[in-house]
Scaffold this motif. Sequence first.
Motif, PDB file in Angstrom:
ATOM      1  N   MET A  85      -9.761  12.888  -6.430  1.00  0.00           N
ATOM      2  CA  MET A  85      -9.693  11.971  -5.596  1.00  0.00           C
ATOM      3  C   MET A  85      -9.325  12.313  -4.182  1.00  0.00           C
ATOM      4  SD  MET A  85      -7.902   8.782  -7.721  1.00  0.00           S
ATOM      5  CE  MET A  85      -8.248   7.669  -6.270  1.00  0.00           C
ATOM      6  N   TYR A  86      -8.163  13.042  -4.028  1.00  0.00           N
ATOM      7  CA  TYR A  86      -7.772  13.696  -2.797  1.00  0.00           C
ATOM      8  C   TYR A  86      -8.850  14.682  -2.314  1.00  0.00           C
ATOM      9  CZ  TYR A  86      -3.400  10.882  -3.017  1.00  0.00           C
ATOM     10  OH  TYR A  86      -2.475  10.141  -3.057  1.00  0.00           O
ATOM     11  N   ALA A  87      -9.468  15.395  -3.332  1.00  0.00           N
ATOM     12  CA  ALA A  87     -10.486  16.629  -2.903  1.00  0.00           C
ATOM     13  C   ALA A  87     -11.759  15.970  -2.062  1.00  0.00           C
ATOM     14  CB  ALA A  87     -11.161  16.924  -4.208  1.00  0.00           C
ATOM     15  N   THR A  88     -11.533  14.566  -1.939  1.00  0.00           N
ATOM     16  CA  THR A  88     -12.474  13.920  -1.097  1.00  0.00           C
ATOM     17  C   THR A  88     -12.313  14.425   0.442  1.00  0.00           C
ATOM     18  OG1 THR A  88     -12.821  12.088  -2.284  1.00  0.00           O
ATOM     19  CG2 THR A  88     -13.694  11.611  -0.178  1.00  0.00           C
ATOM     20  N   LEU A  94      -9.510  12.192   6.864  1.00  0.00           N
ATOM     21  CA  LEU A  94      -8.697  11.291   6.173  1.00  0.00           C
ATOM     22  C   LEU A  94      -8.946   9.871   7.082  1.00  0.00           C
ATOM     23  CD1 LEU A  94      -6.664   9.850   4.327  1.00  0.00           C
ATOM     24  CD2 LEU A  94      -4.803  10.729   5.932  1.00  0.00           C
ATOM     25  N   ILE A  95      -9.078   9.951   8.446  1.00  0.00           N
ATOM     26  CA  ILE A  95      -9.351   9.068   9.387  1.00  0.00           C
ATOM     27  C   ILE A  95     -10.848   8.104   9.085  1.00  0.00           C
ATOM     28  CG2 ILE A  95     -10.580  10.642  11.043  1.00  0.00           C
ATOM     29  CD1 ILE A  95      -9.180   8.737  13.158  1.00  0.00           C
ATOM     30  N   ILE A  97     -12.158   8.193   5.961  1.00  0.00           N
ATOM     31  CA  ILE A  97     -12.070   7.455   4.840  1.00  0.00           C
ATOM     32  C   ILE A  97     -11.286   6.114   5.054  1.00  0.00           C
ATOM     33  CG2 ILE A  97     -10.765   7.361   2.429  1.00  0.00           C
ATOM     34  CD1 ILE A  97     -11.190  10.485   2.388  1.00  0.00           C
ATOM     35  N   ARG A  98     -10.277   6.252   5.783  1.00  0.00           N
ATOM     36  CA  ARG A  98      -9.638   4.837   6.275  1.00  0.00           C
ATOM     37  C   ARG A  98     -10.459   4.007   6.961  1.00  0.00           C
ATOM     38  NH1 ARG A  98      -3.154   6.506   6.677  1.00  0.00           N
ATOM     39  NH2 ARG A  98      -2.900   7.230   4.276  1.00  0.00           N
ATOM     40  N   GLY A  99     -11.491   4.745   7.520  1.00  0.00           N
ATOM     41  CA  GLY A  99     -12.398   4.041   8.520  1.00  0.00           C
ATOM     42  C   GLY A  99     -13.511   3.150   7.855  1.00  0.00           C
ATOM     43  N   GLY A 100     -13.829   3.787   6.543  1.00  0.00           N
ATOM     44  CA  GLY A 100     -14.587   2.800   5.779  1.00  0.00           C
ATOM     45  C   GLY A 100     -15.478   3.915   4.790  1.00  0.00           C
ATOM     46  N   ALA A 101     -15.362   5.209   4.971  1.00  0.00           N
ATOM     47  CA  ALA A 101     -16.276   6.154   4.147  1.00  0.00           C
ATOM     48  C   ALA A 101     -15.664   6.131   2.756  1.00  0.00           C
ATOM     49  CB  ALA A 101     -15.766   7.607   4.718  1.00  0.00           C
ATOM     50  N   SER A 102     -16.707   6.423   2.005  1.00  0.00           N
ATOM     51  CA  SER A 102     -16.147   6.274   0.642  1.00  0.00           C
ATOM     52  C   SER A 102     -15.408   7.257   0.040  1.00  0.00           C
ATOM     53  CB  SER A 102     -17.625   6.290  -0.231  1.00  0.00           C
ATOM     54  OG  SER A 102     -18.167   5.171   0.082  1.00  0.00           O
ATOM     55  N   VAL A 103     -14.631   6.911  -1.241  1.00  0.00           N
ATOM     56  CA  VAL A 103     -14.210   8.136  -1.930  1.00  0.00           C
ATOM     57  C   VAL A 103     -15.134   8.540  -2.893  1.00  0.00           C
ATOM     58  CG1 VAL A 103     -12.155   8.722  -3.498  1.00  0.00           C
ATOM     59  CG2 VAL A 103     -11.728   6.973  -1.455  1.00  0.00           C
ATOM     60  N   LEU A 104     -15.509   9.978  -2.914  1.00  0.00           N
ATOM     61  CA  LEU A 104     -16.423  10.329  -3.605  1.00  0.00           C
ATOM     62  C   LEU A 104     -16.328  10.455  -5.170  1.00  0.00           C
ATOM     63  CD1 LEU A 104     -17.474  13.508  -1.281  1.00  0.00           C
ATOM     64  CD2 LEU A 104     -18.402  10.896  -1.004  1.00  0.00           C
ATOM     65  N   THR A 105     -15.251  10.197  -5.551  1.00  0.00           N
ATOM     66  CA  THR A 105     -15.094  10.218  -7.069  1.00  0.00           C
ATOM     67  C   THR A 105     -15.777   8.878  -7.567  1.00  0.00           C
ATOM     68  OG1 THR A 105     -13.005   9.253  -6.582  1.00  0.00           O
ATOM     69  CG2 THR A 105     -13.248  11.464  -7.221  1.00  0.00           C
ATOM     70  N   LEU A 139      -4.925   6.792  -0.134  1.00  0.00           N
ATOM     71  CA  LEU A 139      -6.279   7.392   0.696  1.00  0.00           C
ATOM     72  C   LEU A 139      -6.568   6.446   1.779  1.00  0.00           C
ATOM     73  CD1 LEU A 139      -8.097   9.493  -2.096  1.00  0.00           C
ATOM     74  CD2 LEU A 139      -7.118  10.155  -0.017  1.00  0.00           C
ATOM     75  N   ARG A 140      -6.985   5.080   1.286  1.00  0.00           N
ATOM     76  CA  ARG A 140      -7.348   4.039   2.109  1.00  0.00           C
ATOM     77  C   ARG A 140      -6.655   3.494   3.293  1.00  0.00           C
ATOM     78  NH1 ARG A 140     -12.824   3.718   2.333  1.00  0.00           N
ATOM     79  NH2 ARG A 140     -13.868   3.392   0.167  1.00  0.00           N
ATOM     80  N   GLY A 141      -5.103   3.588   2.743  1.00  0.00           N
ATOM     81  CA  GLY A 141      -4.211   3.033   3.611  1.00  0.00           C
ATOM     82  C   GLY A 141      -3.702   1.719   3.365  1.00  0.00           C
TER      83      GLY A 141
END
Length: 374
Positions: A85-88, A94-95, A97-105, A139-141
Motif C-alpha cells: 500500500m505504501y509502495a503507491t 503523497l500530496i 494521494i491525499r488530493g484524491g489519487a487512488s491507492v493502486l493496491t 495515506l489518505r490523511g
Amino acid sequence: MERETVDLLQPLWRALVVFRIITWGFACFGVWTRWDGIVRPTGALLQLAVMGIWTLISSLGYSRRWGRRNTRLAFADLIITVGCMYATLWAQPLIDIRGGASVLTSVWVAGPVLALAISRGRDGGLLGAATISLALLSLRGVDNASKILSNVQLLLVAGLVVGYAASTMRRAGDRLRSAIAAESATAERLRLSRSIHDGVLQVLAQVQRRGTAIGGDALELAHLAAEQEVALRTLMSTRPAVLADGDRVDLCGLLLPLATTKVDVVVPAAQVLLPAATADELVAAVKEALSNVSKHAGPDARCWVAVEDLGEEVVVSIRDDGLGTTPARLEQARVDGHLGVSQSIRGRIADLGGTVAVRTAPGEGTEWELKVAV
C-alpha cells in the motif's frame, strides 16, 4: 490424511486464493485505466510486480497444509500488503494521494483480512481489518477520513463475518473428526467383541463353571476367571466419554468401567451428557460409595449402580444388599471425623448444587441416591 478429508475450511482457503489472483488483476486493470494520471509509471509497474510475486507466493502457501495451519503466513501477508500500500508512493506523491489519487493496491488489500479471519477467527479478521484501515487512513490523511469510511466498514464486516463463519466451521470439523473416530472405534470394538464372545468369553465361562464344581483350590481359578470375564465384558461395552467440544462428557462412559464381579452398572442406551467437571465429581462420589460397600457391607455383598436421565436432572443410584446400618450411625461417623460420607459424597454433590438421599437399615443394605442438574 484423515484430518485433511474433514477440513471444512479448505473451500474458504481455495476461495481466498482465487480472490487474491482476481483482485491483483483488478489492480492491474486500475493502473491501466489511470495510466495517464500516474506521475511515475515505472514505479506503478514495479509495485504491481511486487504484488504479483507476493500473490503467487501467498497463493501457493494457502494451497498447502503448512500455509493453512501456520498463522505466520497470514501475518506476513498482512505486513507485506501494508508495505505494498505504501509502495503507491513510488508511483504517486503523497500530496496527490491525499488530493484524491487512488491507492493502486485497490481491493487486493482485503486478502490478509480474509486470511487472518480464516486462520484466527473473528479476532484475527478484525485485527487485519483495523491494520489495513489505519494504513489507508495514514495515506489518505485524517482530513479524508469520511471518504474511506465505506472501505473501512467493508473490511470490518468481511473480517467479522468470515471470521465467525471460519470459527463455526472449525468447531464443526472438530466434531466431525471426533464422530468419525468414535464410529471407527465402535466398529472395531464390535468386531473384536464378536471374536472375544465366540472364543475367550466362552472359555472363561467354562473355567468358572468347572472350577466351582470341582471346588478346593479350583475355586480360586474360578474366581479369577469370573473377574476376567467381567473385565472383558466391561471393555467390550465401554464407549467413548468425551465429546467433540471437550466440555461435556457421557457420564455412562465414565461409570461403565466401574463394573466388577460384585458391581453391576446399568446405564441408558443413549448418552447422558454432563459438564466435564460435574461428571468427574459425580463419578468420584460413586467411587466413594462403592468403597464404603467394600469396607462395611460385608464380603459377600453385591452392588448395583443405575443411571437415570430425567431430562432436567440426572439420578445415580448405588444400592447394595449388605449388612446395612442406621442413619444415626452415619451421623455419628460424621461427628467422629469419618469424612467419606460427609465430604466425599454429600460434600461433592452439594458443591454441584445437587441433593443426596440415603436409605439404610440393619440387614437390608444401603441405597444412595445422587441427583444433579444437567
